[in-house]
Design a protein around this motif. Structure first.
Motif, short mmCIF file in Angstrom:
data_model
loop_
_atom_site.label_atom_id
_atom_site.label_comp_id
_atom_site.label_asym_id
_atom_site.label_seq_id
_atom_site.Cartn_x
_atom_site.Cartn_y
_atom_site.Cartn_z
N GLU A 190 -11.21 1.57 -3.92
CA GLU A 190 -10.41 0.95 -2.87
C GLU A 190 -8.94 1.05 -3.24
O GLU A 190 -8.53 0.62 -4.33
CB GLU A 190 -10.80 -0.51 -2.66
N VAL A 191 -8.15 1.63 -2.35
CA VAL A 191 -6.71 1.76 -2.56
C VAL A 191 -6.03 0.76 -1.63
O VAL A 191 -6.17 0.85 -0.40
CB VAL A 191 -6.23 3.19 -2.26
N ARG A 192 -5.29 -0.15 -2.22
CA ARG A 192 -4.63 -1.21 -1.46
C ARG A 192 -3.11 -1.03 -1.50
O ARG A 192 -2.53 -0.84 -2.55
CB ARG A 192 -4.98 -2.58 -2.04
N ILE A 193 -2.51 -1.06 -0.32
CA ILE A 193 -1.05 -0.99 -0.21
C ILE A 193 -0.63 -2.17 0.67
O ILE A 193 -0.32 -2.01 1.86
CB ILE A 193 -0.58 0.35 0.40
N PRO A 194 -0.64 -3.38 0.10
CA PRO A 194 -0.30 -4.55 0.92
C PRO A 194 1.17 -4.55 1.30
O PRO A 194 2.01 -4.06 0.53
CB PRO A 194 -0.64 -5.72 -0.03
N PRO A 195 1.52 -5.06 2.49
CA PRO A 195 0.60 -5.70 3.45
C PRO A 195 0.12 -4.76 4.55
O PRO A 195 -0.36 -5.24 5.58
CB PRO A 195 1.51 -6.78 4.05
N PHE A 196 0.21 -3.44 4.34
CA PHE A 196 0.02 -2.52 5.46
C PHE A 196 -1.33 -1.81 5.51
O PHE A 196 -1.76 -1.44 6.60
CB PHE A 196 1.12 -1.45 5.44
N ALA A 197 -1.97 -1.57 4.39
CA ALA A 197 -3.19 -0.75 4.44
C ALA A 197 -4.08 -1.00 3.24
O ALA A 197 -3.62 -1.38 2.16
CB ALA A 197 -2.82 0.73 4.50
N ALA A 198 -5.37 -0.77 3.46
CA ALA A 198 -6.37 -0.74 2.39
C ALA A 198 -7.46 0.22 2.84
O ALA A 198 -8.01 0.08 3.94
CB ALA A 198 -6.96 -2.12 2.13
N VAL A 199 -7.72 1.25 2.03
CA VAL A 199 -8.71 2.25 2.39
C VAL A 199 -9.67 2.46 1.24
O VAL A 199 -9.33 2.25 0.08
CB VAL A 199 -8.05 3.60 2.76
#
Length: 260
Positions: A190-199
């Motif tokens: 899981e790749v998280r780029i808060p607050p915009f995306a998580a894939v």
């Protein structure tokens, strides 16, 4: 084009105007400053955005009925285009003064703004020999504006930084994250780029994972993700400077980045 897309168009144009406003005030010596960790200088960035503006204007004149592909597929096929663009950019930067290039970019953006305000946007256009949805072309252009605004901010830290709008940064991150997801399908990372995306992504032969938090989690901030995706920062540099946190067996994404 839908109202939400019109809003995105406005953000892309406004971000370009902010970049143009900065470039047109630079002193000759500032155009010769080197971008951190790059062979490019500020004048190379200026030449590059001129060419990108030219390409955007040209594409708006070439509506097509061809079936467009997914943006992630288009990004995956543009490596040669990027290489060619770099070569032409450096040639242009050798023959033109920074101030002249900055003025040309400002004119391009003003014309793009008038074109988008005065007429309906075509749904699909021809860009570099391929069919692409106009909204996807603008997303791709928006990523470039974010990248190059960040280039200038990092290169000229004593200047007032160019503000990067939340909307265009969010759209850039989501576009790049979706490209990463499509290129590496799966559910083990899981790749998280808060607050915009998580894939969620995966690797070949990964163990089956269907629910709950994946065994590997990678998290970073939006600007770092853009830099990693476009080769402005290496994975090792980001980890070293604590711009990335990662846990799990497959937490090194250096083979996946940059995306293009």
């Amino acid at each position: 084009m839908a109202q939400q897309h019109k809003r995105a168009v406005g953000e892309v144009v406004e971000q370009a105007r902010r970049l143009a406003d900065c470039l047109t005030t630079l002193r000759p010596a500032e155009f010769l400053r080197s971008i951190p960790c790059r062979e490019d200088r500020v004048i190379d960035v200026t030449a590059r955005v001129v060419l990108l503006g030219d390409s955007a204007l040209s594409s708006l004149d070439h509506e097509t009925t061809q079936r467009p592909g997914a943006l992630a597929d288009f990004i995956g096929s543009c490596g040669f285009t990027q290489h060619r663009l770099t070569r032409v950019t450096r040639e242009l930067a050798r023959h033109e003064a920074g101030a002249e290039l900055a003025a040309q970019f400002a004119e391009n953006i003003a014309e793009i703004g008038r074109r988008l305000a005065d007429s309906a946007l075509p749904d699909v256009v021809a860009y570099d020999g391929s069919a692409i949805r106009t909204v996807d072309l603008l997303r791709l252009t928006g990523i470039d504006w974010v990248l190059h605004c960040d280039d200038i901010n990092r290169t000229l830290p004593t200047r007032t930084p160019i503000t990067i709008s939340r909307g265009i940064l969010a759209d850039s991150v989501r576009t790049l994250a979706d490209t990463l997801r499509r290129r590496h399908p799966g559910h083990s990372i899981e790749v998280r780029i808060p607050p915009f995306a998580a894939v969620q992504c995966g690797t070949a032969g990964e163990p089956r994972h269907t629910r709950g938090t994946p065994p590997t989690v990678v998290e970073t901030d939006p600007l770092t993700f853009v830099r990693l995706s476009r080769g402005r920062q290496t994975w090792d540099e980001a980890v070293k400077h604590h711009h990335v946190t990662a846990s799990g067996l497959r937490s090194d994404l250096s083979e996946w980045l940059p995306l293009y």
